[in-house]
Enzyme design. Sequence first.
Site, short mmCIF file in Angstrom:
data_model
loop_
_atom_site.label_atom_id
_atom_site.label_comp_id
_atom_site.label_asym_id
_atom_site.label_seq_id
_atom_site.Cartn_x
_atom_site.Cartn_y
_atom_site.Cartn_z
CE LYS A 1 -3.90 0.15 2.34
NZ LYS A 1 -4.86 0.09 3.47
CB ILE A 2 2.30 3.24 -2.48
CG1 ILE A 2 3.24 2.02 -2.45
CG2 ILE A 2 3.08 4.53 -2.68
CD1 ILE A 2 4.38 2.12 -1.47
#
Length: 219
Positions: free
Chosen positions: A87-88
């Site tokens: 997750k970015i």
Amino acid sequence: MQLFLDTANIDEIRQGAELGVISGVTTNPSLAAQEGIGAAAGYRAAVQEIADIIDGPISVEVVSTDAAGMIAEGRDIAEWIPNPWVKIPSTAEGFKAIAALARDGIRVNQTLVFSVNQALLGANAGSTVVSPFVGRLDDIGQDGIALVADIVAVYQKQNVATQVMAASIRGPRHCVLAAQAGAPISTIPYNVLTQMIKHPLTDAGLARFLQDWQQASGG
């Protein structure tokens, strides 16, 4: 529409898996902190335990804010479990990290998406999925489901492979609306999952069936 559980609670994940309706899990630092998971080693162990329960994608969020840090964390996370989605966040540094990780063949869940523009940038950078936050937009008087529908429509029109994961789901109605908007995935809290199961007419109907059966059986 696939359903993911948005939690770091192992018991909730296990119970969700037993229902046979959960395809993946999303986590973040806030959810981990709620479960008393703080240190990196503890978080890694928890994620690995989740992967033992759920065969599908497990989203694990980075905590760095600079691209170099996100890339290093993402590469490390990618080694933890068989099917990670890193997750970015949807920031300038985040897009740099998404592009680098995508080039490495690492799947990315682009989080904190609040506009179609961010979703377009993420798709170009190589995001596997983008996560528009429905509830948080509703909280400030905007229409979170409308954003989901807009991203889905644009992706379909442009033949974009990136998928849309409706996130920040606050209740069963959000789930229905996300499905109607065309989102292929929604990630939901465990309490929303349990609410989706329940309906008073189901309970009443089951009670009536059992009562009729007992009467017919001479009970």
